[in-house]
Design a protein around this motif. Structure first.
Motif, PDB file in Angstrom:
ATOM      1  N   UNK A  79      14.051  67.306 -54.632  1.00 28.80           N
ATOM      2  CA  UNK A  79      15.251  67.847 -55.248  1.00 28.80           C
ATOM      3  C   UNK A  79      16.387  66.868 -54.993  1.00 28.80           C
ATOM      4  N   UNK A  80      16.766  66.742 -53.704  1.00 28.35           N
ATOM      5  CA  UNK A  80      17.658  65.670 -53.274  1.00 28.35           C
ATOM      6  C   UNK A  80      16.866  64.537 -52.660  1.00 28.35           C
ATOM      7  N   UNK A  81      15.680  64.863 -52.086  1.00 32.32           N
ATOM      8  CA  UNK A  81      14.768  63.824 -51.646  1.00 32.32           C
ATOM      9  C   UNK A  81      14.407  63.781 -50.179  1.00 32.32           C
ATOM     10  N   UNK A  82      14.968  64.677 -49.342  1.00 40.63           N
ATOM     11  CA  UNK A  82      14.751  64.510 -47.901  1.00 40.63           C
ATOM     12  C   UNK A  82      13.326  64.823 -47.467  1.00 40.63           C
ATOM     13  N   UNK A  83      12.703  65.824 -48.078  1.00 39.60           N
ATOM     14  CA  UNK A  83      11.333  66.190 -47.704  1.00 39.60           C
ATOM     15  C   UNK A  83      10.353  65.087 -48.093  1.00 39.60           C
ATOM     16  N   UNK A  84      10.447  64.627 -49.335  1.00 38.57           N
ATOM     17  CA  UNK A  84       9.554  63.565 -49.800  1.00 38.57           C
ATOM     18  C   UNK A  84       9.750  62.295 -48.970  1.00 38.57           C
ATOM     19  N   UNK A  85      11.002  61.915 -48.740  1.00 37.58           N
ATOM     20  CA  UNK A  85      11.287  60.696 -47.976  1.00 37.58           C
ATOM     21  C   UNK A  85      10.782  60.821 -46.544  1.00 37.58           C
ATOM     22  N   UNK A  86      10.989  61.988 -45.939  1.00 36.77           N
ATOM     23  CA  UNK A  86      10.584  62.163 -44.550  1.00 36.77           C
ATOM     24  C   UNK A  86       9.101  61.980 -44.339  1.00 36.77           C
ATOM     25  N   UNK A  87       8.313  62.459 -45.299  1.00 38.15           N
ATOM     26  CA  UNK A  87       6.864  62.266 -45.208  1.00 38.15           C
ATOM     27  C   UNK A  87       6.461  60.848 -45.611  1.00 38.15           C
ATOM     28  N   UNK A  88       7.066  60.333 -46.686  1.00 40.30           N
ATOM     29  CA  UNK A  88       6.570  59.109 -47.303  1.00 40.30           C
ATOM     30  C   UNK A  88       7.021  57.829 -46.621  1.00 40.30           C
ATOM     31  N   UNK A  89       8.255  57.774 -46.097  1.00 43.11           N
ATOM     32  CA  UNK A  89       8.802  56.490 -45.655  1.00 43.11           C
ATOM     33  C   UNK A  89       7.949  55.781 -44.602  1.00 43.11           C
ATOM     34  N   UNK A  90       7.469  56.461 -43.556  1.00 44.55           N
ATOM     35  CA  UNK A  90       6.630  55.734 -42.594  1.00 44.55           C
ATOM     36  C   UNK A  90       5.345  55.178 -43.217  1.00 44.55           C
ATOM     37  N   UNK A  91       4.766  55.899 -44.178  1.00 45.54           N
ATOM     38  CA  UNK A  91       3.575  55.392 -44.857  1.00 45.54           C
ATOM     39  C   UNK A  91       3.940  54.243 -45.808  1.00 45.54           C
ATOM     40  N   UNK A  92       5.110  54.341 -46.442  1.00 48.09           N
ATOM     41  CA  UNK A  92       5.571  53.243 -47.288  1.00 48.09           C
ATOM     42  C   UNK A  92       5.787  51.975 -46.473  1.00 48.09           C
ATOM     43  N   UNK A  93       6.248  52.125 -45.235  1.00 48.40           N
ATOM     44  CA  UNK A  93       6.385  50.960 -44.345  1.00 48.40           C
ATOM     45  C   UNK A  93       5.039  50.252 -44.192  1.00 48.40           C
ATOM     46  N   UNK A  94       3.991  51.055 -43.993  1.00 46.25           N
ATOM     47  CA  UNK A  94       2.652  50.486 -43.839  1.00 46.25           C
ATOM     48  C   UNK A  94       2.184  49.819 -45.136  1.00 46.25           C
ATOM     49  N   UNK A  95       2.528  50.410 -46.276  1.00 46.62           N
ATOM     50  CA  UNK A  95       2.120  49.805 -47.548  1.00 46.62           C
ATOM     51  C   UNK A  95       2.894  48.520 -47.807  1.00 46.62           C
ATOM     52  N   UNK A  96       4.197  48.520 -47.538  1.00 44.33           N
ATOM     53  CA  UNK A  96       5.005  47.318 -47.749  1.00 44.33           C
ATOM     54  C   UNK A  96       4.530  46.171 -46.866  1.00 44.33           C
ATOM     55  N   UNK A  97       3.955  46.513 -45.712  1.00 41.99           N
ATOM     56  CA  UNK A  97       3.418  45.492 -44.804  1.00 41.99           C
ATOM     57  C   UNK A  97       2.000  45.074 -45.178  1.00 41.99           C
ATOM     58  N   UNK A  98       1.431  45.692 -46.224  1.00 42.10           N
ATOM     59  CA  UNK A  98       0.103  45.311 -46.685  1.00 42.10           C
ATOM     60  C   UNK A  98      -1.042  45.926 -45.914  1.00 42.10           C
TER      61      UNK A  98
END
Length: 436
Positions: free
Chosen positions: A250-269
């Protein structure tokens, strides 16, 4: 184990997000522009270039009331669907307020109290955020005033009661106690309200009171960062890495809270996970909004934020997922969406409630209407796996329970919910009023 730091994804992005602008000068805002609304510690976190920010001990002491939250495999749902997919959900409904929102409410109350603030004002859509801030204020001896979107105020009286039990004063929004609210009521006495209007009211009161500040439950960088305790715990708890991470937005806090640490792992390959945000068809800011500078509130009190927006004057229909009725999306998530770091889809509310009922009848938990959007997409993906034979690992965030939303489930079970199709002309009309 509870993480000792919040994760700030900004330093890991391939390009920095556009800055907030002063509406008068159109120049990037500085700390002095935000000081009337936020304590300096949160302003510093909003623009921090540090990848990890230590969580204060006082905040961890409160977090321990419910953190770490459980990561659960949905075996019964998998069996009922007949899918080879493996479905996991991170359950945030075990918090005192019943959702993920205390993850940021507690640090916001702590930093304000430490700076000598007496009163925090805020808005709330479904009541989840208002409940969380009322709880957090009680922990640190702060007064709390909440403007609750009128549609939800009427639909969810017991969510309002919970805020009052925690000690908060709750106003329906639009309300006659502020100039912003009075203006809306003069034009439309029956207005269902919107988060943009409620933000205007809360900001107006905070800005006019020297020992008051404003607290926001989503959208801003520091809020999304506080929520990363969800994803950091999930990373440590999961026995296997997910192929797909799904969250409502909606504003994004729930999605970001779950996704950001996993996105860190994806951005690092290190992983190849796909990320998918799910928004309501009645308020589709990612999928049908413009990516433009806009106000975060209806009255134009806030700085200009570059985000996916339906226009700050847009008033969504009173769908039952009240926490997803915001005209804009987090600027940080909007920037990341433009970079192609995740996908976005919409779901209609009858499909979402059907998913909520299916989940309740298999897993036993009645979800809040907001995460039923993510559950609807999770179920759809699991059924696609059934057709293809793929054994995907799907992770979602069940960001709150639906114990205060049973009136909405009553309407769904009675066949009284409409799948509202948002006309393009309503979006066009609101977007025509974007700041020039």
């Amino acid at each position: 184990m509870i993480p000792s730091d919040w994760y700030n994804i900004v330093p890991d992005l391939p390009a920095p997000p556009p800055p907030p602008l002063h509406p008068g000068t159109r120049l990037p805002i500085g700390p002095e522009d935000l000081a009337p609304l936020f304590p300096m510690e949160l302003i510093g976190q909003e623009v921090s270039g540090e990848r990890f920010v230590p969580i204060p001990q006082e905040v961890l002491d409160v977090y321990r009331l419910w953190r770490p939250t459980p990561l659960i495999r949905a075996h019964r749902l998998e069996k009922e669907l007949g899918t080879p997919a493996r479905i996991y959900y991170k359950y945030e409904g075990v918090s005192p307020a019943g959702s993920h929102k205390p993850n940021t409410a507690v640090p916001q109350a702590f930093y304000n109290a430490r700076e000598g603030v007496r009163l925090l004002t805020t808005e709330t859509g479904a009541g989840q955020w208002g409940s969380a801030l009322a709880f957090a204020c009680a922990q640190f001896g702060l007064e709390c005033r909440v403007w609750m979107v009128r549609a939800s105020y009427d639909q969810k009286p017991y969510r309002r009661s919970l805020m009052q039990v925690y000690g908060a004063t709750v106003h329906p929004s639009p309300s006659p106690v502020t100039g912003a609210g009075s203006k809306v009521l003069a034009d439309d006495p029956d207005s269902p309200g919107s988060l943009g209007i409620a933000i205007s009211e809360a900001v107006e009161v905070a800005g006019a009171t020297s020992d008051a500040r404003y607290a926001l439950g989503s959208v801003l960088n520091h809020v999304l960062m506080h929520q990363t305790v969800i994803g950091e715990e999930a990373l440590a708890q999961l026995p296997e890495m997910p192929d797909l991470v799904v969250g409502c937005a909606g504003g994004g806090s729930n999605f970001a809270g779950l996704a950001f640490p996993f996105l860190r792992e994806k951005l690092a390959g290190r992983i190849g996970t796909v990320f998918r945000a799910v928004e309501p068809a009645a308020c589709p800011s990612f999928t049908r909004g413009a990516y433009a500078y806009d106000f975060g509130d209806a009255a134009g009190f806030t700085p200009l934020l570059k985000m996916h927006t339906l226009g700050h004057t847009f008033v969504p229909d009173p769908i039952h997922a009240g926490g997803l009725r915001y005209h804009g999306m987090s600027p940080l998530l909007s920037h990341m969406y433009e970079l192609g770091l995740f996908e976005a889809v919409t779901r209609a509310q009858n499909e979402c409630f059907a998913a909520g009922v299916r989940f309740a009848r298999t897993e036993g938990i009645v979800p809040a209407p907001e995460p039923t959007h993510a559950l609807a997409e999770t179920i759809a993906e699991a059924l696609r796996c059934k057709e293809s034979g793929e054994e995907k690992v799907i992770l979602t965030a069940l960001c709150g329970h639906g114990h205060f939303d049973l009136g909405a489930y009553d309407r769904y079970l009675a066949g009284e919910l409409d799948d509202y199709s948002l006309p393009q002309e309503r979006i066009d009309r609101a977007l025509a009023e974007l700041p020039g």
